[in-house]
Design a protein around this motif. Structure first.
Motif, PDB file in Angstrom:
ATOM      1  N   VAL A  42       1.056  -1.084  -0.003  1.00  0.00           N
ATOM      2  CA  VAL A  42       0.191   0.262   0.094  1.00  0.00           C
ATOM      3  C   VAL A  42       0.600   1.031   0.146  1.00  0.00           C
ATOM      4  O   VAL A  42       2.238   0.887   0.625  1.00  0.00           O
ATOM      5  CB  VAL A  42      -1.028  -0.220   0.872  1.00  0.00           C
ATOM      6  N   GLU A  43       0.331   2.115  -0.380  1.00  0.00           N
ATOM      7  CA  GLU A  43       0.447   3.155  -0.434  1.00  0.00           C
ATOM      8  C   GLU A  43       1.072   4.101   1.086  1.00  0.00           C
ATOM      9  O   GLU A  43       2.470   4.780   1.062  1.00  0.00           O
ATOM     10  CB  GLU A  43       0.143   4.475  -1.679  1.00  0.00           C
ATOM     11  N   LEU A  64      -3.823  -8.390   9.945  1.00  0.00           N
ATOM     12  CA  LEU A  64      -3.820  -8.300   8.564  1.00  0.00           C
ATOM     13  C   LEU A  64      -1.548  -7.520   8.004  1.00  0.00           C
ATOM     14  O   LEU A  64      -1.989  -6.734   9.635  1.00  0.00           O
ATOM     15  CB  LEU A  64      -4.093  -7.649   7.518  1.00  0.00           C
ATOM     16  N   HIS A  65      -1.356  -8.140   7.237  1.00  0.00           N
ATOM     17  CA  HIS A  65       0.120  -7.596   6.644  1.00  0.00           C
ATOM     18  C   HIS A  65       0.106  -6.625   5.691  1.00  0.00           C
ATOM     19  O   HIS A  65      -0.341  -6.789   5.075  1.00  0.00           O
ATOM     20  CB  HIS A  65       1.509  -9.069   6.634  1.00  0.00           C
ATOM     21  N   PHE A  66       0.728  -5.336   6.464  1.00  0.00           N
ATOM     22  CA  PHE A  66       0.715  -4.121   5.003  1.00  0.00           C
ATOM     23  C   PHE A  66       2.603  -3.893   5.416  1.00  0.00           C
ATOM     24  O   PHE A  66       2.951  -4.041   6.106  1.00  0.00           O
ATOM     25  CB  PHE A  66       0.103  -3.162   5.611  1.00  0.00           C
ATOM     26  N   GLU A  67       3.252  -3.909   3.719  1.00  0.00           N
ATOM     27  CA  GLU A  67       3.965  -3.242   3.784  1.00  0.00           C
ATOM     28  C   GLU A  67       3.956  -1.909   2.675  1.00  0.00           C
ATOM     29  O   GLU A  67       2.960  -2.024   1.377  1.00  0.00           O
ATOM     30  CB  GLU A  67       5.195  -4.360   2.568  1.00  0.00           C
ATOM     31  N   GLU A  68       4.438  -0.913   2.202  1.00  0.00           N
ATOM     32  CA  GLU A  68       4.558   0.514   2.179  1.00  0.00           C
ATOM     33  C   GLU A  68       5.355   0.188   0.838  1.00  0.00           C
ATOM     34  O   GLU A  68       6.463  -0.369   0.880  1.00  0.00           O
ATOM     35  CB  GLU A  68       5.306   1.686   2.765  1.00  0.00           C
ATOM     36  N   LEU A  69       4.877   0.490   0.326  1.00  0.00           N
ATOM     37  CA  LEU A  69       5.312   0.687  -1.916  1.00  0.00           C
ATOM     38  C   LEU A  69       5.112   1.955  -1.846  1.00  0.00           C
ATOM     39  O   LEU A  69       3.847   2.469  -2.531  1.00  0.00           O
ATOM     40  CB  LEU A  69       4.710  -0.582  -2.553  1.00  0.00           C
ATOM     41  N   MET A  94      -3.124  -1.200  -3.046  1.00  0.00           N
ATOM     42  CA  MET A  94      -3.936  -0.279  -2.640  1.00  0.00           C
ATOM     43  C   MET A  94      -2.895   0.934  -2.905  1.00  0.00           C
ATOM     44  O   MET A  94      -1.887   1.273  -2.724  1.00  0.00           O
ATOM     45  CB  MET A  94      -4.437  -0.477  -2.018  1.00  0.00           C
ATOM     46  N   SER A  95      -3.148   2.358  -3.515  1.00  0.00           N
ATOM     47  CA  SER A  95      -3.094   3.132  -3.761  1.00  0.00           C
ATOM     48  C   SER A  95      -3.313   4.165  -2.626  1.00  0.00           C
ATOM     49  O   SER A  95      -4.299   3.639  -1.928  1.00  0.00           O
ATOM     50  CB  SER A  95      -3.489   4.168  -5.231  1.00  0.00           C
ATOM     51  N   GLU A  96      -2.905   5.185  -3.056  1.00  0.00           N
ATOM     52  CA  GLU A  96      -3.996   6.443  -1.790  1.00  0.00           C
ATOM     53  C   GLU A  96      -5.570   6.616  -1.994  1.00  0.00           C
ATOM     54  O   GLU A  96      -6.390   6.980  -0.526  1.00  0.00           O
ATOM     55  CB  GLU A  96      -2.674   7.622  -1.938  1.00  0.00           C
ATOM     56  N   ASP A 104       0.948   6.228  -9.500  1.00  0.00           N
ATOM     57  CA  ASP A 104       0.558   6.158  -8.280  1.00  0.00           C
ATOM     58  C   ASP A 104       2.190   5.128  -9.080  1.00  0.00           C
ATOM     59  O   ASP A 104       1.529   4.058  -9.394  1.00  0.00           O
ATOM     60  CB  ASP A 104      -0.836   5.117  -8.218  1.00  0.00           C
ATOM     61  N   PRO A 105       2.850   4.911  -7.607  1.00  0.00           N
ATOM     62  CA  PRO A 105       4.057   4.124  -7.345  1.00  0.00           C
ATOM     63  C   PRO A 105       3.286   2.215  -7.501  1.00  0.00           C
ATOM     64  O   PRO A 105       4.277   0.947  -7.522  1.00  0.00           O
ATOM     65  CB  PRO A 105       4.269   4.240  -5.764  1.00  0.00           C
TER      66      PRO A 105
END
Length: 239
Positions: A42-43, A64-69, A94-96, A104-105
Motif C-alpha cells: 500500500v502507498e 493483516l500484514h501491510f508493507e508500504e510501496l 492499494m493506492s492512496e 501511482d507507485p
C-alpha cells in the motif's frame, strides 16, 4: 492462495476517492477479494487500514500484514516485497486513493509481476481522471493523461503552454492534476499562460457530496475562479 509451487496473484484494489462512498462507487467484488487476502502492498498504511475497515472486511485489521510501496521504494525493495508472492501468497495493491498503478507507485509492483510471470488482476473502481473526462464534454477518443505537472514555476508554465499547443494542433484532450494543497497555484498558472478561448474543465471532489465539475473558457474562469485548496481536483484542457 495459489497451488503449491506457483506464485500468488497480484490484485489491484481500487480505493474510494471521496469519504464514505464505498457503497456507491465499488462493486461487491472488491470486498470479496479483500476478504481472501491478508497481505497488502500500500502507498499509505493508515489509509489502507481505514479503507478496509470501512469496507467491512471479515478479518481483524490487526491480523493483516501491510508493507508500504511508495515513491521511495526501489528495485531491491520490490524484490523483497514480492518474496511472499513468489512463495504462493496473493497480494492486494492499494493506492492512496483511486486505482493503483495510475499516477501511482503501484505500477512498480505491476511491472515486476509481469517480468516474473505473475498474474495481475485489476478490479473495477473509481478513476478520477476518467470520471472527469466523461463529464467534461471534451474529446474522449483522443486524450492524454499527464499526471502531475512540474512544481517549478518556469517549467510549469512551459508544460502548460505545451499542453495547450497539443490540444489545439491534435484536437486532443489534455488531462493533468496537482497535489491538493497546490491546486490554486496550478489554476493561476493555467489562467496566466493559456489563451482566453482555450477550454478548461475543472473537476473537484469527484463522487463526493460537494462534487463540482464545470467546463468553460479560460476567460470565463478568470471571472469566476473557484477555491480548490486541499480538494482533490482534475484539470482538463481542450481547444
Amino acid at each position: 492462495m495459489s497451488k503449491k509451487g506457483q506464485a500468488g496473484k497480484v490484485y489491484l484494489i481500487p480505493i474510494i476517492i471521496a469519504n464514505d462512498t464505498q457503497d456507491d462507487c465499488l462493486p461487491t467484488s472488491v470486498k470479496a477479494t479483500a476478504n481472501i487476502l491478508d497481505y497488502f502492498l500500500v502507498e499509505n498504511v493508515r489509509t489502507a487500514r481505514r479503507f478496509l475497515s470501512a469496507l467491512g472486511v471479515e478479518k481483524s485489521i490487526s491480523d493483516l500484514h501491510f508493507e508500504e510501496l511508495n515513491k521511495r521504494t526501489n528495485a531491491e525493495d520490490i524484490k523483497r516485497l514480492f518474496g511472499p508472492v513468489m512463495e504462493g501468497k496473493s497480494v492486494g495493491v492499494m493506492s492512496e486513493a483511486g486505482c493503483p498503478g495510475v499516477a501511482d507507485p503501484g505500477s512498480m509492483a505491476v511491472s515486476y509481476a509481469h517480468e516474473h510471470g505473475i498474474q495481475v488482476v485489476p478490479l473495477v473502481g473509481p478513476s478520477s481522471f476518467l470520471l472527469a473526462l466523461m463529464a467534461s464534454g471534451f474529446n474522449g477518443q483522443s486524450f492524454a493523461f499527464h499526471g502531475y505537472l512540474p512544481i517549478d514555476k518556469t517549467e510549469r508554465a512551459k508544460a502548460i503552454k505545451k499542453l495547450e499547443k497539443q490540444a489545439q494542433e491534435q484536437a486532443q484532450t489534455q488531462i493533468f492534476m496537482e497535489t491538493p494543497y497546490r491546486n490554486n497555484k496550478l489554476l493561476d498558472a493555467v489562467l496566466s499562460n493559456c489563451r482566453p478561448s482555450t477550454k478548461l474543465c475543472i473537476a473537484k471532489g469527484i463522487t463526493g457530496a460537494e462534487e463540482f465539475i464545470k467546463t468553460q473558457s479560460v476567460s470565463d474562469w478568470k471571472r469566476s475562479k473557484p477555491d480548490l485548496h486541499k480538494v482533490p481536483t482534475v484539470f482538463l484542457m481542450n481547444a
